[in-house]
Design a protein around this motif. Structure first.
Motif, short mmCIF file in Angstrom:
data_model
loop_
_atom_site.label_atom_id
_atom_site.label_comp_id
_atom_site.label_asym_id
_atom_site.label_seq_id
_atom_site.Cartn_x
_atom_site.Cartn_y
_atom_site.Cartn_z
N PRO A 26 0.81 -1.23 0.00
CA PRO A 26 0.00 0.00 0.00
C PRO A 26 0.84 1.27 0.00
O PRO A 26 0.40 2.31 -0.51
N VAL A 27 2.05 1.20 0.55
CA VAL A 27 2.94 2.37 0.54
C VAL A 27 3.32 2.71 -0.90
O VAL A 27 3.27 3.87 -1.33
N PHE A 28 3.71 1.69 -1.65
CA PHE A 28 4.06 1.89 -3.06
C PHE A 28 2.90 2.47 -3.85
O PHE A 28 3.07 3.44 -4.61
N VAL A 29 1.71 1.89 -3.70
CA VAL A 29 0.54 2.36 -4.44
C VAL A 29 0.22 3.81 -4.09
O VAL A 29 -0.09 4.63 -4.97
N ALA A 30 0.32 4.15 -2.80
CA ALA A 30 0.02 5.52 -2.37
C ALA A 30 0.99 6.51 -3.02
O ALA A 30 0.58 7.59 -3.49
N PHE A 31 2.27 6.17 -3.06
CA PHE A 31 3.26 7.05 -3.68
C PHE A 31 3.01 7.21 -5.17
O PHE A 31 3.08 8.32 -5.72
N LEU A 32 2.70 6.10 -5.84
CA LEU A 32 2.51 6.14 -7.29
C LEU A 32 1.30 6.97 -7.68
O LEU A 32 1.35 7.77 -8.62
N LEU A 33 0.20 6.79 -6.96
CA LEU A 33 -1.03 7.50 -7.29
C LEU A 33 -1.06 8.93 -6.76
O LEU A 33 -1.86 9.74 -7.21
N ALA A 34 -0.17 9.22 -5.81
CA ALA A 34 -0.16 10.57 -5.23
C ALA A 34 0.29 11.61 -6.25
O ALA A 34 -0.19 12.74 -6.25
N GLY A 35 1.21 11.21 -7.12
CA GLY A 35 1.69 12.15 -8.13
C GLY A 35 2.20 11.44 -9.35
O GLY A 35 3.42 11.38 -9.59
N PRO A 36 1.30 10.86 -10.15
CA PRO A 36 1.74 10.09 -11.33
C PRO A 36 2.49 10.92 -12.36
O PRO A 36 3.25 10.37 -13.16
N ASP A 37 2.29 12.22 -12.34
CA ASP A 37 2.98 13.09 -13.29
C ASP A 37 4.17 13.81 -12.66
O ASP A 37 4.81 14.65 -13.31
N SER A 38 4.46 13.46 -11.42
CA SER A 38 5.57 14.08 -10.71
C SER A 38 6.76 13.13 -10.64
O SER A 38 6.62 11.99 -10.16
N ASP A 39 7.91 13.58 -11.11
CA ASP A 39 9.10 12.74 -11.05
C ASP A 39 9.45 12.37 -9.61
O ASP A 39 9.90 11.25 -9.34
N SER A 40 9.25 13.29 -8.68
CA SER A 40 9.60 13.04 -7.28
C SER A 40 8.77 11.88 -6.71
O SER A 40 9.30 10.97 -6.07
N TRP A 41 7.44 11.91 -6.95
CA TRP A 41 6.60 10.83 -6.47
C TRP A 41 6.92 9.53 -7.20
O TRP A 41 6.85 8.44 -6.62
N ARG A 42 7.29 9.62 -8.45
CA ARG A 42 7.66 8.43 -9.21
C ARG A 42 8.89 7.77 -8.60
O ARG A 42 8.95 6.55 -8.45
N TYR A 43 9.88 8.57 -8.27
CA TYR A 43 11.09 8.01 -7.68
C TYR A 43 10.81 7.44 -6.29
O TYR A 43 11.40 6.43 -5.89
N ALA A 44 9.91 8.09 -5.54
CA ALA A 44 9.54 7.58 -4.23
C ALA A 44 8.83 6.23 -4.37
O ALA A 44 9.10 5.28 -3.61
N ALA A 45 7.92 6.12 -5.35
CA ALA A 45 7.22 4.86 -5.60
C ALA A 45 8.21 3.78 -6.04
O ALA A 45 8.11 2.63 -5.60
N PHE A 46 9.16 4.17 -6.88
CA PHE A 46 10.17 3.21 -7.33
C PHE A 46 10.99 2.70 -6.15
O PHE A 46 11.30 1.50 -6.08
#
Length: 211
Positions: A26-46
């Motif tokens: 759920p942590v990964f999903v939250a990061f990915l959906l929080a800012g799908p167009d944001s590089d910062s959120w993308r790197y956090a999800a990664f």
């Protein structure tokens, strides 16, 4: 703390890593959906996905090397894998970055294998095969690359890796079906009384016992 017949405690490092992988989903999903167009959120999800994927590569190794293999780990480890890859595939498809046909194909395979495990659980545990681990590795790498904001050759490479993962997923799915049926046949053969010479016993599923 409960121990298995061979003395390995259920609460051990390998199993903690497996459970932590479930927690990171759920942590990964939250990061990915929080800012799908944001590089910062993308790197956090990664980062969240990468940590979870790494635990999958080391928990089994630790369990075998330190003799910490338990039925809990054998059963929950593949479930944690499926939860992680399933959540990632659904999220990426919902964002329009991955074809739904790919996600559905993999999820059908994953759910099918899980149901097979439950179907034969009273006869024995089907451990994850090497092919299953290879499938998980390929999908983890591909999904991780899809999470990152990539383009050009890198984007093409992740599509190729994903295709390889899908092929291995289908092949190992067929293998799990065969192993599940073989396990049930073996259990049925052990329960049946010896038959008169010349007769071949069959189990309740209608499969001839291989003698």
């Amino acid at each position: 703390m409960t121990a298995t017949p061979d003395g390995a405690p259920v609460l051990n490092v390998a199993n903690v890593l497996t459970v932590s992988r479930l927690v990171l989903v759920p942590v990964f999903v939250a990061f990915l959906l929080a800012g799908p167009d944001s590089d910062s959120w993308r790197y956090a999800a990664f980062a969240a996905y990468a940590v979870a994927a790494i635990t999958d590569q080391i928990d089994g190794l630790i369990a075998r090397r330190w003799h910490l293999v338990t039925d809990f780990g054998i059963l929950v480890d593949p479930i944690a894998d499926k939860a992680l890859t399933g959540a990632a595939l659904i999220s990426l498809s919902a964002l329009g970055e991955l074809p739904w046909v790919v996600t559905v194909a993999i999820l059908v395979r994953e759910v099918g294998v899980t149901l097979l495990r439950l179907w034969v659980i009273r006869f024995g545990v089907i451990a994850a095969s090497r092919g299953g681990k290879a499938k998980t590795l390929l999908l983890n790498v591909a999904i991780g690359l899809y999470v990152l904001p990539l383009s050009g050759v890198a984007a093409t490479s992740r599509a190729v890796i994903l295709a390889a993962g899908v092929i291995v997923a289908v092949a190992t799915g067929v293998d799990y079906v065969y192993r599940a049926l073989a396990l049930r046949r073996q259990a049925a053969a052990q329960r049946l009384p010896r038959q008169p010479h010349g007769e071949t016993p069959t189990d309740r599923e209608g499969y001839a016992d291989a003698c």
